[in-house]
Design an enzyme around this catalytic site. Structure first.
Site, PDB file in Angstrom:
ATOM      1  N   ALA A  97       0.852  -1.186   0.000  1.00 62.17           N
ATOM      2  CA  ALA A  97       0.000   0.000   0.000  1.00 62.17           C
ATOM      3  C   ALA A  97       0.887   1.234   0.000  1.00 62.17           C
ATOM      4  O   ALA A  97       1.884   1.297   0.718  1.00 62.17           O
ATOM      5  CB  ALA A  97      -0.890  -0.019   1.234  1.00 62.17           C
TER       6      ALA A  97
ATOM      7  N   CYS B 112      -1.259  -8.569   6.387  1.00 63.42           N
ATOM      8  CA  CYS B 112      -0.804  -7.240   6.768  1.00 63.42           C
ATOM      9  C   CYS B 112      -0.966  -7.012   8.273  1.00 63.42           C
ATOM     10  O   CYS B 112      -2.062  -7.198   8.803  1.00 63.42           O
ATOM     11  CB  CYS B 112      -1.608  -6.220   5.984  1.00 63.42           C
ATOM     12  SG  CYS B 112      -0.765  -4.687   5.884  1.00 63.42           S
TER      13      CYS B 112
ATOM     14  N   GLY C 298       9.173  -7.478  -2.146  1.00 65.44           N
ATOM     15  CA  GLY C 298       8.520  -6.211  -1.816  1.00 65.44           C
ATOM     16  C   GLY C 298       9.518  -5.082  -1.701  1.00 65.44           C
ATOM     17  O   GLY C 298       9.883  -4.429  -2.689  1.00 65.44           O
ATOM     18  N   ARG C 299      10.046  -4.888  -0.479  1.00 64.88           N
ATOM     19  CA  ARG C 299      10.864  -3.700  -0.212  1.00 64.88           C
ATOM     20  C   ARG C 299      12.097  -3.597  -1.094  1.00 64.88           C
ATOM     21  O   ARG C 299      12.518  -2.492  -1.433  1.00 64.88           O
ATOM     22  CB  ARG C 299      11.235  -3.660   1.276  1.00 64.88           C
ATOM     23  CG  ARG C 299      10.025  -3.313   2.153  1.00 64.88           C
ATOM     24  CD  ARG C 299      10.257  -3.657   3.595  1.00 64.88           C
ATOM     25  NE  ARG C 299      10.420  -5.098   3.769  1.00 64.88           N
ATOM     26  CZ  ARG C 299      10.760  -5.682   4.902  1.00 64.88           C
ATOM     27  NH1 ARG C 299      10.992  -4.937   5.960  1.00 64.88           N
ATOM     28  NH2 ARG C 299      10.858  -6.995   4.990  1.00 64.88           N
TER      29      ARG C 299
HETATM   30  C1  LIG Z   1       4.984  -0.097   2.698  1.00 62.22           C
HETATM   31  C2  LIG Z   1       4.405  -1.498   2.711  1.00 62.22           C
HETATM   32  C3  LIG Z   1       3.069  -1.698   2.407  1.00 62.22           C
HETATM   33  C4  LIG Z   1       2.518  -2.989   2.401  1.00 62.22           C
HETATM   34  N1  LIG Z   1       1.220  -3.157   2.018  1.00 62.22           N
HETATM   35  C5  LIG Z   1       0.724  -4.401   1.861  1.00 62.22           C
HETATM   36  C6  LIG Z   1      -0.572  -4.612   1.298  1.00 62.22           C
HETATM   37  O1  LIG Z   1      -1.288  -3.674   0.922  1.00 62.22           O
HETATM   38  N2  LIG Z   1      -1.003  -5.896   1.184  1.00 62.22           N
HETATM   39  C7  LIG Z   1      -0.232  -6.961   1.595  1.00 62.22           C
HETATM   40  O2  LIG Z   1      -0.668  -8.101   1.466  1.00 62.22           O
HETATM   41  N3  LIG Z   1       0.989  -6.788   2.116  1.00 62.22           N
HETATM   42  C8  LIG Z   1       1.490  -5.543   2.232  1.00 62.22           C
HETATM   43  N4  LIG Z   1       2.773  -5.378   2.684  1.00 62.22           N
HETATM   44  C9  LIG Z   1       3.618  -6.559   2.958  1.00 62.22           C
HETATM   45  C10 LIG Z   1       4.432  -6.959   1.719  1.00 62.22           C
HETATM   46  O3  LIG Z   1       3.580  -7.402   0.692  1.00 62.22           O
HETATM   47  C11 LIG Z   1       5.426  -8.096   2.055  1.00 62.22           C
HETATM   48  O4  LIG Z   1       4.705  -9.201   2.511  1.00 62.22           O
HETATM   49  C12 LIG Z   1       6.460  -7.699   3.111  1.00 62.22           C
HETATM   50  O5  LIG Z   1       6.973  -6.407   2.866  1.00 62.22           O
HETATM   51  C13 LIG Z   1       7.617  -8.712   3.168  1.00 62.22           C
HETATM   52  O6  LIG Z   1       8.271  -8.788   1.910  1.00 62.22           O
HETATM   53  P1  LIG Z   1       9.682  -8.037   1.629  1.00 62.22           P
HETATM   54  O7  LIG Z   1      10.622  -8.446   2.720  1.00 62.22           O
HETATM   55  O8  LIG Z   1      10.088  -8.512   0.288  1.00 62.22           O
HETATM   56  O9  LIG Z   1       9.390  -6.555   1.678  1.00 62.22           O
HETATM   57  C14 LIG Z   1       3.328  -4.101   2.732  1.00 62.22           C
HETATM   58  C15 LIG Z   1       4.674  -3.891   3.065  1.00 62.22           C
HETATM   59  C16 LIG Z   1       5.224  -2.618   3.043  1.00 62.22           C
HETATM   60  C17 LIG Z   1       6.690  -2.436   3.372  1.00 62.22           C
END
Ligand SMILES: Cc1cc2nc3c(=O)[nH]c(=O)nc-3n(C[C@H](O)[C@H](O)[C@H](O)COP(=O)(O)O)c2cc1C
Length: 327
Positions: free
Chosen positions: A18, A100, A224-225
């Site tokens: 988001a 989330c 994601g990040r």
């Molecule tokens: C800024 C931000 C917003 C996120 N919004 C959502 C979302 O809208 N829906 C969701 O399922 N996960 C959301 N997440 C979680 C990510 O999809 C993901 O599961 C999490 O960041 C771990 O993955 P990563 O280590 O690759 O970032 C969000 C994460 C971040 C950092």
């Protein structure tokens, strides 16, 4: 990897975020080879959809297929209605967010708090699957907390109900984003079901993607990040998985052109005022790739700028001077 009838072009997916994975960013990541890019989550309460923010979240104009819309909520019939409306508006896959941990989400919408109530999870999943003719997927965590890692039970419930793929973030709800993601539980979930499972959490390089794929046996990974300020990571990971070789680093001119095109897309999508604001966040992520005093100084100047023309020309000037010096 296949989700329902859709054969994905890559098993490296963009995680929904988001405030980040708006249409311009999703399309950028897809161009760099992300196999799928779900929208930012949309509340299942359709009464809240009449805002500029929700309307933008539902905008999929020009996005490549399959278009995934993520919905979040606690009420099975509202979730079904939200799914139906999104399919009518062009969604080709519905993704349910039970991953989330944000407070607002857990208080008002849903997210991973739902994992505590498996019976309610089953009713929500069933209601959405029965409501739409498209594949429904689920994004969730390994459990509620370290003592309640019920991810395997949730995965089996989901598979029995007809969920077509799972994305598992290797943390519990109680972990929020602390510590490191653990993928042992993700591997156990993958072993417990037959539907595709996608591993997520702290995958920030091609090597890490390969390690997680090997360690979990998962069908794909979700990033994601690490894609913030580095949308080309999908190309890097795809190339490494296909060849075992690392891509050469991107030339500064190429990074400059990617940023410029991204900024122009943001101004067009959000309008000037909001576009400049949203662009600041992405710029600061892009500049993280080039740490140093100059990037810090530029970041500080960029956050004070209010017009697209100024923002763009300051950025281009900076990059052109770096390119000139590097030549
Ligand atoms: C800024 C931000 C917003 C996120 N919004 C959502 C979302 O809208 N829906 C969701 O399922 N996960 C959301 N997440 C979680 C990510 O999809 C993901 O599961 C999490 O960041 C771990 O993955 P990563 O280590 O690759 O970032 C969000 C994460 C971040 C950092």
């Amino acid at each position: 990897m296949k989700i329902g009838p859709y054969v994905l072009p890559s098993n490296v997916l963009l995680a929904p975020m988001a405030g980040v994975t708006d249409r311009p960013f999703r399309m950028l990541c897809r161009r760099f080879g992300a196999g799928l890019a779900a929208s930012e989550m949309l509340t299942a309460d359709v009464r809240l959809w009449d805002t500029a923010k929700s309307r933008r979240r539902m905008d999929h104009d020009g996005e490549p297929s399959p278009r995934v819309v993520q919905i979040a909520g606690v009420d099975p019939s509202m979730m079904a209605e939200a799914a139906r409306r999104n399919v009518d508006a062009g969604a080709q896959i519905i993704d349910i967010n039970m991953g989330c941990p944000a407070k607002k989400v857990c208080n008002r919408l849903a997210g991973s708090a739902l994992m505590q109530d498996e019976e309610l999870v089953a009713r929500i999943l069933h209601s959405v699957v029965a409501a739409v003719p498209v594949p429904v997927t689920l994004k969730t965590r390994t459990g509620w907390d370290a003592a309640h890692k019920n991810g395997i039970r949730i995965a089996r419930i989901a598979e029995d109900i007809g969920i077509q793929a799972l994305a598992i973030h290797g943390r519990t709800r109680a972990d929020f984003y602390q510590g490191f993601a653990e993928h042992e539980t993700v591997a156990a979930i993958k072993a417990a079901v037959k539907i595709p499972v996608i591993a997520n959490g702290d995958i920030d390089s091609p090597r890490r993607a390969l390690q997680v794929l090997h360690a979990t046996g998962c069908d794909g990974v979700m990033i994601g990040r690490a894609a913030q300020g580095r949308p080309w990571i999908f190309d890097e990971v795809n190339f490494f998985l296909a060849t075992g070789e690392s891509r050469a680093g991107l030339a500064l001119e190429k990074v400059r052109d990617i940023m410029r095109a991204h900024l122009e897309d943001l101004y067009a999508f959000y309008g000037d005022e909001t576009g400049v604001r949203v662009a600041r966040k992405h710029l600061s992520w892009y500049l993280r790739q080039h740490p140093g005093q100059e990037a810090d100084a530029l970041r500080n100047r960029l956050v004070r700028i209010g017009s697209p023309q100024e923002q763009l020309s300051m950025l281009l000037e900076h990059y052109d001077s770096c390119v000139y010096r590097a030549a």
